[in-house]
Scaffold this motif. Structure first.
Motif, PDB file in Angstrom:
ATOM      1  N   GLU A  15      18.624 -29.282 -73.716  1.00 53.11           N
ATOM      2  CA  GLU A  15      19.019 -29.504 -75.108  1.00 53.11           C
ATOM      3  C   GLU A  15      20.258 -28.696 -75.420  1.00 53.11           C
ATOM      4  OE1 GLU A  15      17.396 -29.005 -79.707  1.00 53.11           O
ATOM      5  OE2 GLU A  15      16.035 -28.669 -78.019  1.00 53.11           O
ATOM      6  N   ASP A  16      21.209 -29.320 -76.093  1.00 54.44           N
ATOM      7  CA  ASP A  16      22.445 -28.630 -76.449  1.00 54.44           C
ATOM      8  C   ASP A  16      22.260 -27.892 -77.772  1.00 54.44           C
ATOM      9  OD1 ASP A  16      24.954 -27.690 -76.848  1.00 54.44           O
ATOM     10  OD2 ASP A  16      25.933 -29.636 -77.033  1.00 54.44           O
ATOM     11  N   ARG A  17      21.893 -26.618 -77.692  1.00 53.66           N
ATOM     12  CA  ARG A  17      21.742 -25.784 -78.876  1.00 53.66           C
ATOM     13  C   ARG A  17      23.011 -24.971 -79.159  1.00 53.66           C
ATOM     14  NH1 ARG A  17      16.533 -25.786 -76.439  1.00 53.66           N
ATOM     15  NH2 ARG A  17      17.325 -24.295 -74.914  1.00 53.66           N
ATOM     16  N   ALA A  18      24.073 -25.235 -78.402  1.00 55.53           N
ATOM     17  CA  ALA A  18      25.337 -24.497 -78.588  1.00 55.53           C
ATOM     18  C   ALA A  18      26.413 -25.359 -79.238  1.00 55.53           C
ATOM     19  CB  ALA A  18      25.840 -23.972 -77.240  1.00 55.53           C
ATOM     20  N   ALA A  19      26.065 -26.582 -79.648  1.00 56.96           N
ATOM     21  CA  ALA A  19      27.013 -27.492 -80.316  1.00 56.96           C
ATOM     22  C   ALA A  19      28.298 -27.641 -79.504  1.00 56.96           C
ATOM     23  CB  ALA A  19      27.315 -26.995 -81.733  1.00 56.96           C
ATOM     24  N   THR A  20      28.173 -27.833 -78.199  1.00 62.36           N
ATOM     25  CA  THR A  20      29.338 -27.824 -77.317  1.00 62.36           C
ATOM     26  C   THR A  20      30.340 -28.935 -77.630  1.00 62.36           C
ATOM     27  OG1 THR A  20      28.128 -29.139 -75.689  1.00 62.36           O
ATOM     28  CG2 THR A  20      28.066 -26.742 -75.432  1.00 62.36           C
ATOM     29  N   ALA A  21      29.873 -30.072 -78.101  1.00 69.56           N
ATOM     30  CA  ALA A  21      30.776 -31.197 -78.354  1.00 69.56           C
ATOM     31  C   ALA A  21      31.703 -30.939 -79.525  1.00 69.56           C
ATOM     32  CB  ALA A  21      29.975 -32.478 -78.596  1.00 69.56           C
ATOM     33  N   TRP A  22      31.429 -29.886 -80.295  1.00 63.22           N
ATOM     34  CA  TRP A  22      32.258 -29.557 -81.455  1.00 63.22           C
ATOM     35  C   TRP A  22      33.257 -28.439 -81.152  1.00 63.22           C
ATOM     36  CZ3 TRP A  22      32.737 -32.506 -85.555  1.00 63.22           C
ATOM     37  CH2 TRP A  22      31.708 -33.400 -85.884  1.00 63.22           C
ATOM     38  N   HIS A  23      33.432 -28.094 -79.906  1.00 64.13           N
ATOM     39  CA  HIS A  23      34.317 -26.991 -79.546  1.00 64.13           C
ATOM     40  C   HIS A  23      35.567 -27.481 -78.823  1.00 64.13           C
ATOM     41  CE1 HIS A  23      30.797 -24.605 -80.570  1.00 64.13           C
ATOM     42  NE2 HIS A  23      31.545 -23.526 -80.505  1.00 64.13           N
ATOM     43  N   ASP A  24      36.582 -26.609 -78.803  1.00 65.63           N
ATOM     44  CA  ASP A  24      37.801 -26.925 -78.056  1.00 65.63           C
ATOM     45  C   ASP A  24      37.461 -27.192 -76.596  1.00 65.63           C
ATOM     46  OD1 ASP A  24      40.001 -26.340 -80.135  1.00 65.63           O
ATOM     47  OD2 ASP A  24      38.774 -24.533 -80.198  1.00 65.63           O
ATOM     48  N   VAL A  25      36.565 -26.376 -76.051  1.00 64.88           N
ATOM     49  CA  VAL A  25      35.997 -26.627 -74.722  1.00 64.88           C
ATOM     50  C   VAL A  25      34.494 -26.418 -74.809  1.00 64.88           C
ATOM     51  CG1 VAL A  25      35.794 -25.806 -72.347  1.00 64.88           C
ATOM     52  CG2 VAL A  25      38.049 -26.060 -73.370  1.00 64.88           C
ATOM     53  N   GLY A  26      33.737 -27.399 -74.356  1.00 61.10           N
ATOM     54  CA  GLY A  26      32.281 -27.284 -74.250  1.00 61.10           C
ATOM     55  C   GLY A  26      31.875 -27.406 -72.795  1.00 61.10           C
ATOM     56  N   LEU A  27      31.010 -26.511 -72.342  1.00 65.64           N
ATOM     57  CA  LEU A  27      30.632 -26.452 -70.934  1.00 65.64           C
ATOM     58  C   LEU A  27      29.117 -26.584 -70.782  1.00 65.64           C
ATOM     59  CD1 LEU A  27      32.910 -23.453 -69.875  1.00 65.64           C
ATOM     60  CD2 LEU A  27      33.367 -25.888 -69.508  1.00 65.64           C
ATOM     61  N   HIS A  28      28.700 -27.505 -69.915  1.00 70.74           N
ATOM     62  CA  HIS A  28      27.282 -27.701 -69.606  1.00 70.74           C
ATOM     63  C   HIS A  28      27.060 -27.378 -68.135  1.00 70.74           C
ATOM     64  CE1 HIS A  28      25.964 -30.356 -73.156  1.00 70.74           C
ATOM     65  NE2 HIS A  28      27.208 -29.985 -73.408  1.00 70.74           N
ATOM     66  N   LEU A  29      26.296 -26.324 -67.857  1.00 72.56           N
ATOM     67  CA  LEU A  29      25.914 -26.036 -66.480  1.00 72.56           C
ATOM     68  C   LEU A  29      24.879 -27.052 -66.008  1.00 72.56           C
ATOM     69  CD1 LEU A  29      25.696 -22.167 -66.700  1.00 72.56           C
ATOM     70  CD2 LEU A  29      26.894 -23.378 -64.859  1.00 72.56           C
ATOM     71  N   ARG A  30      25.056 -27.538 -64.787  1.00 70.39           N
ATOM     72  CA  ARG A  30      24.137 -28.544 -64.264  1.00 70.39           C
ATOM     73  C   ARG A  30      24.147 -28.506 -62.744  1.00 70.39           C
ATOM     74  NH1 ARG A  30      26.526 -34.275 -65.965  1.00 70.39           N
ATOM     75  NH2 ARG A  30      25.610 -33.560 -67.913  1.00 70.39           N
ATOM     76  N   ARG A  31      23.195 -29.239 -62.136  1.00 73.05           N
ATOM     77  CA  ARG A  31      23.146 -29.379 -60.678  1.00 73.05           C
ATOM     78  C   ARG A  31      23.425 -30.836 -60.317  1.00 73.05           C
ATOM     79  NH1 ARG A  31      20.557 -24.731 -58.529  1.00 73.05           N
ATOM     80  NH2 ARG A  31      19.412 -23.578 -60.145  1.00 73.05           N
ATOM     81  N   ASN A  32      24.157 -31.021 -59.226  1.00 76.73           N
ATOM     82  CA  ASN A  32      24.379 -32.391 -58.754  1.00 76.73           C
ATOM     83  C   ASN A  32      23.232 -32.829 -57.843  1.00 76.73           C
ATOM     84  OD1 ASN A  32      24.853 -31.157 -56.288  1.00 76.73           O
ATOM     85  ND2 ASN A  32      27.081 -31.509 -56.317  1.00 76.73           N
ATOM     86  N   ALA A  33      23.385 -33.998 -57.228  1.00 73.44           N
ATOM     87  CA  ALA A  33      22.312 -34.549 -56.405  1.00 73.44           C
ATOM     88  C   ALA A  33      21.998 -33.676 -55.197  1.00 73.44           C
ATOM     89  CB  ALA A  33      22.699 -35.958 -55.949  1.00 73.44           C
ATOM     90  N   LEU A  34      22.957 -32.854 -54.782  1.00 76.43           N
ATOM     91  CA  LEU A  34      22.755 -31.955 -53.642  1.00 76.43           C
ATOM     92  C   LEU A  34      22.218 -30.597 -54.060  1.00 76.43           C
ATOM     93  CD1 LEU A  34      26.037 -32.759 -51.650  1.00 76.43           C
ATOM     94  CD2 LEU A  34      23.740 -33.695 -51.289  1.00 76.43           C
TER      95      LEU A  34
END
Length: 605
Positions: free
Chosen positions: A198-217
């Motif tokens: 859940e995005d509780r940091a309102a990242t889409a409303w920032h100059d830069v928003g960053l989501h840490l995630r894992r890829n398929a590997l």
């Protein structure tokens, strides 16, 4: 929490000494006010409507109890204007119908910082020295630079979080602090980071928003959003990279900010934010960033590639404190000698203010700083000190400033919840209203800010007074109410389920009301700006308008349907009709209040 190194501390103390020299030269007349202005702003010192305002940086919202006690001391000993300044401010406010101007307070901002509104400028160097003693400062809380990096208040403890964003935020903080290339950007620049589902940091409303995630590997990286922002032109950030390897994030940010620095508008204050550049250039902006990134990696050697050893070093600062083992989840329904009313209040508090934790034996608890008689987010010196005591007793000496202008205790043992509730209740911060209507976001507005077109605090007070009945609040359910005193949007009105914006009409206060905004959280859904429901309202009408909107919802909602879902299902028409009915009923008798405006520090808010 991150602990400063000897180098960090030496740097902060040298900066405080440098500021003292600058201040003393200004007070002696050797450094003109226009020359001193950018120097004080670089350290978080504004001059607002009546007095200086200090903004203290709280990286990703984390504070120790020791730091909180120093903030308490600053509120008690320094947040005190001269008699002449206070008399003038009080007289002005009395004319506007709100003579109470609190002093001796700290204020929690939506950027997870702490602000003070009444510190005399000639005492500002003393305050800088106090802050430095506990590894605090105001560097880059103002000016056209990379501002304080924000995150989820539940970072490192949320059950839906895969990767703790705090080590990465700290590495970015160190990289961006006094970065010589990015000290004079076209406009201020804000970064938010989350590692949760859940995005509780309102990242889409920032100059830069960053989501840490894992890829398929299973590799860790970032989804990179660029170009979000509020203000006159609300824009949702665009995705530049779906997956960027974590060790390249500084190189990529360097590319983004370089392109912005090169092409951003400097000829027009209202078009200077990166959101305007991204929106205007589209794919060309993306291509420029990718080309710059390739050049940094190929020709500059990727000098900001993060070594695994550095991430490991910083991550050690964010290990959970040694409290209890997570072998078995503890119950929150622990026997305690409560009266029937206390038991009911306690259960409501558990439901609204207590949050699940990665460690099933622990809980996170929000202390509500939304109470009658206080501006939302305000805390007295005594309350700041008492909150530090609660942190030591119940939360391993740590608190978090939340985006919603409250404090959160992140390391509470479930077995301590009854005792914590009693202690918080005696302090006045245990109201079970988190996520409900009266847990509203509000900027300081025209009561303090020189940029404001209208006041926010009296509106918040009127709404809070009308909705004191917890039974009614629980029946209404979750509602995000956000109030801004001007288009700078410090109250995040664009993201409110109900948003209120102060506007100036011939020197008078009026308010636009919008519906359906979202910050991107699970309740609110995909980030989207609210839509204005019609002509503006007089100050005396706003509380009635909010009530009419909520009554419309309660009359037409489906079973279990929250307010924001009803707005999207029904559309704006029935709510607009209800709001217009208030205007027609009260327009003849509505009181309209006058505000004098100034433009002090307008370019650096």
């Amino acid at each position: 929490m991150y602990h400063y190194t000897d180098f960090d501390r030496q740097f902060i103390h040298q900066r405080a000494a440098q500021y003292r020299d600058q201040l003393e030269r200004n007070l002696r007349g050797e450094l003109k006010d226009d020359e001193f202005r950018p120097l004080r702003l670089q350290n978080g010192w504004y001059v607002q409507r009546y007095a200086p305002m200090l903004r203290v940086a709280v990286p990703y919202g984390e504070l120790s109890s020791r730091q909180l006690r120093v903030l308490s001391k600053i509120a008690r000993d320094y947040d005190q204007p001269s008699a002449a300044v206070y008399a003038h401010a009080s007289a002005t406010q009395a004319e506007l119908g709100t003579p109470h101007l609190p002093v001796g307070h700290g204020h929690f901002s939506t950027r997870q910082n702490v602000q003070f509104n009444w510190i005399p400028l000639d005492k500002s160097a003393d305050v800088m020295d106090l802050l430095a003693k506990v590894d605090l400062h105001g560097i880059q809380t103002s000016g056209n630079c990379i501002r304080n990096i924000t995150s989820d208040a539940l970072a490192g403890i949320a059950p839906d979080e895969d990767i703790d964003p705090r080590p990465y935020a700290e590495i970015m903080r160190q990289w961006s602090t006094l970065h010589p290339e990015f000290a004079h950007l076209p406009r201020k620049f804000k970064i938010a980071i989350t590692g949760a589902e859940e995005d509780r940091a309102a990242t889409a409303w920032h100059d830069v928003g960053l989501h840490l995630r894992r890829n398929a590997l299973g590799q860790i990286g970032f989804k990179v959003l660029v170009g979000g922002g509020m203000g006159r032109t609300p824009v949702i950030a665009s995705t530049l990279r779906e997956f960027l390897p974590w060790d390249q994030i500084l190189n990529y940010l360097e590319a983004v900010v370089r392109v912005y620095n090169r092409f951003g508008r400097r000829d027009n204050l209202y078009k200077a934010r990166i959101k305007i550049l991204v929106k205007a250039e589209g794919q060309r902006f993306v291509d420029e960033v990718e080309a710059e990134f390739a050049q940094i990696v190929a020709h500059d050697g990727g000098q900001h590639t993060i070594p695994q050893a550095e991430l490991a070093r910083v991550s050690k600062h964010f290990l959970p404190p040694a409290l209890v083992q997570p072998a078995q989840a503890a119950t929150t329904n622990i026997a305690f000698e409560f009266t029937d009313k206390e038991a009911a209040d306690y259960q409501r508090w558990l439901h609204q203010n207590v949050h699940a934790h990665k460690n099933p034996a622990l809980r996170a608890v929000t202390l509500s700083f939304k109470r009658l008689g206080f501006a939302p987010g305000d805390a007295t010196a005594d309350q700041l000190c008492a909150a530090a005591d609660l942190a030591d007793r119940f939360s391993a000496g740590e608190v978090r400033v939340t985006h919603e202008q409250n404090l959160l205790l992140p390391w509470v043992q479930a077995t301590d919840l009854p005792a914590l509730w009693l202690a918080a209740r005696s302090l006045g911060v245990a109201k079970a209203n988190i996520g409900l209507l009266t847990d509203m976001i509000t900027c300081p507005g025209g009561d303090f800010c020189a940029l404001a077109n209208a006041r926010s605090i009296p509106l918040a007070a009127g709404i809070a007074e009308r909705y004191q009945d917890l039974d009614e609040l629980f029946d209404i359910g979750p509602v995000d109410l956000h109030i801004s005193g001007c288009m700078n949007s410090c109250g995040h009105h664009h993201t409110g389920h109900i948003g209120v914006l102060g506007v100036d009409k011939d020197g008078r206060e009026w308010y636009q009301v919008s519906l359906g905004g979202s910050d991107g959280s699970s309740l609110s859904g995909e980030a989207v700006p609210g839509k204005v429901i019609g002509p503006s309202f007089a100050a005396s009408e706003v509380t009635d308008v909010v009530e009419a909107l909520l009554d419309t919802y309660r009359a037409q909602r489906l079973a279990g349907e929250p307010f924001i879902a009803s707005v999207r299902r029904l559309g704006l028409a029935p709510f607009k009709q209800a709001a217009n009915a208030v205007r027609h009923e009260t327009r003849d008798g509505g009181q309209v209040l006058h505000v004098h405006l100034s433009t002090v520090d307008a370019a650096t808010d």
